[in-house]
Design a protein around this motif. Structure first.
Motif, PDB file in Angstrom:
ATOM      1  N   ILE A  69       0.840  -1.201   0.000  1.00 23.44           N
ATOM      2  CA  ILE A  69       0.000   0.000   0.000  1.00 23.44           C
ATOM      3  C   ILE A  69       0.874   1.249   0.000  1.00 23.44           C
ATOM      4  CG2 ILE A  69      -1.661   1.331   1.355  1.00 23.44           C
ATOM      5  CD1 ILE A  69      -2.805  -1.400   2.285  1.00 23.44           C
ATOM      6  N   VAL A  70       1.879   1.275   0.868  1.00 25.17           N
ATOM      7  CA  VAL A  70       2.757   2.448   0.963  1.00 25.17           C
ATOM      8  C   VAL A  70       3.548   2.648  -0.319  1.00 25.17           C
ATOM      9  CG1 VAL A  70       4.772   3.397   2.167  1.00 25.17           C
ATOM     10  CG2 VAL A  70       2.895   2.403   3.475  1.00 25.17           C
ATOM     11  N   SER A  71       4.127   1.579  -0.855  1.00 22.14           N
ATOM     12  CA  SER A  71       4.917   1.721  -2.084  1.00 22.14           C
ATOM     13  C   SER A  71       4.037   2.131  -3.261  1.00 22.14           C
ATOM     14  CB  SER A  71       5.685   0.435  -2.395  1.00 22.14           C
ATOM     15  OG  SER A  71       4.816  -0.621  -2.724  1.00 22.14           O
ATOM     16  N   SER A  72       2.815   1.632  -3.333  1.00 21.56           N
ATOM     17  CA  SER A  72       1.896   2.022  -4.402  1.00 21.56           C
ATOM     18  C   SER A  72       1.502   3.482  -4.261  1.00 21.56           C
ATOM     19  CB  SER A  72       0.638   1.157  -4.378  1.00 21.56           C
ATOM     20  OG  SER A  72       0.956  -0.179  -4.647  1.00 21.56           O
ATOM     21  N   PHE A  73       1.262   3.914  -3.032  1.00 12.08           N
ATOM     22  CA  PHE A  73       0.888   5.304  -2.791  1.00 12.08           C
ATOM     23  C   PHE A  73       2.029   6.249  -3.168  1.00 12.08           C
ATOM     24  CE2 PHE A  73       0.034   9.092  -0.279  1.00 12.08           C
ATOM     25  CZ  PHE A  73      -1.294   9.315  -0.587  1.00 12.08           C
ATOM     26  N   VAL A  74       3.242   5.898  -2.789  1.00 10.98           N
ATOM     27  CA  VAL A  74       4.399   6.756  -3.071  1.00 10.98           C
ATOM     28  C   VAL A  74       4.710   6.792  -4.566  1.00 10.98           C
ATOM     29  CG1 VAL A  74       6.891   7.001  -2.720  1.00 10.98           C
ATOM     30  CG2 VAL A  74       5.404   6.528  -0.783  1.00 10.98           C
ATOM     31  N   THR A  75       4.786   5.634  -5.210  1.00 10.78           N
ATOM     32  CA  THR A  75       5.120   5.624  -6.637  1.00 10.78           C
ATOM     33  C   THR A  75       4.034   6.286  -7.474  1.00 10.78           C
ATOM     34  OG1 THR A  75       4.233   3.367  -6.895  1.00 10.78           O
ATOM     35  CG2 THR A  75       6.605   3.581  -6.523  1.00 10.78           C
ATOM     36  N   GLY A  76       2.778   6.047  -7.135  1.00  8.10           N
ATOM     37  CA  GLY A  76       1.682   6.683  -7.866  1.00  8.10           C
ATOM     38  C   GLY A  76       1.634   8.181  -7.647  1.00  8.10           C
ATOM     39  N   GLY A  77       1.811   8.613  -6.418  1.00  5.86           N
ATOM     40  CA  GLY A  77       1.768  10.037  -6.106  1.00  5.86           C
ATOM     41  C   GLY A  77       2.897  10.821  -6.744  1.00  5.86           C
ATOM     42  N   VAL A  78       4.097  10.269  -6.665  1.00  4.22           N
ATOM     43  CA  VAL A  78       5.250  10.955  -7.254  1.00  4.22           C
ATOM     44  C   VAL A  78       5.126  11.018  -8.770  1.00  4.22           C
ATOM     45  CG1 VAL A  78       7.743  10.757  -7.641  1.00  4.22           C
ATOM     46  CG2 VAL A  78       6.819  10.468  -5.347  1.00  4.22           C
ATOM     47  N   SER A  79       4.824   9.895  -9.387  1.00 10.75           N
ATOM     48  CA  SER A  79       4.742   9.905 -10.850  1.00 10.75           C
ATOM     49  C   SER A  79       3.548  10.724 -11.346  1.00 10.75           C
ATOM     50  CB  SER A  79       4.705   8.484 -11.408  1.00 10.75           C
ATOM     51  OG  SER A  79       3.615   7.769 -10.893  1.00 10.75           O
TER      52      SER A  79
END
Length: 96
Positions: A69-79
């Motif tokens: 969940i955290v990695s998906s949130f970070v990668t999606g938000g940044v990109s």
């Protein structure tokens, strides 16, 4: 591809796109534009970043956990934020 991770990346991409638009009014595409571009950038870019960084490989076999969940949130938000910012800057430069 993990569908739950993709949905999280789309949502966080829209949030990242709106955050980027709020930080740079010159590059803002408006709320709807930032949301759409951010969601698309978050979904596509998040999947690419997850693959390149090797994130979420275990999630496909073990289910959705807090790391995914955290990695998906970070990668999606940044990109999503970067995509909205780049397209907003291109739009503002082409408009002048």
């Amino acid at each position: 591809m993990n569908l739950a991770a993709l949905i999280i990346q789309l949502i966080s991409g829209a949030l990242g796109g709106n955050a980027a638009g709020a930080l740079s009014e010159k590059a803002s595409l408006g709320t709807l534009g930032n949301s759409i571009v951010g969601a698309l950038g978050g979904g596509v870019g998040g999947q690419i970043l997850s693959s390149l960084l090797g994130l979420g490989g275990a999630a496909a076999t073990s289910g959705l956990d807090i790391g995914t969940i955290v990695s998906s949130f970070v990668t999606g938000g940044v990109s999503g934020g970067v995509t909205a910012l780049v397209l907003g800057l291109l739009k503002s430069r082409l408009a002048h």
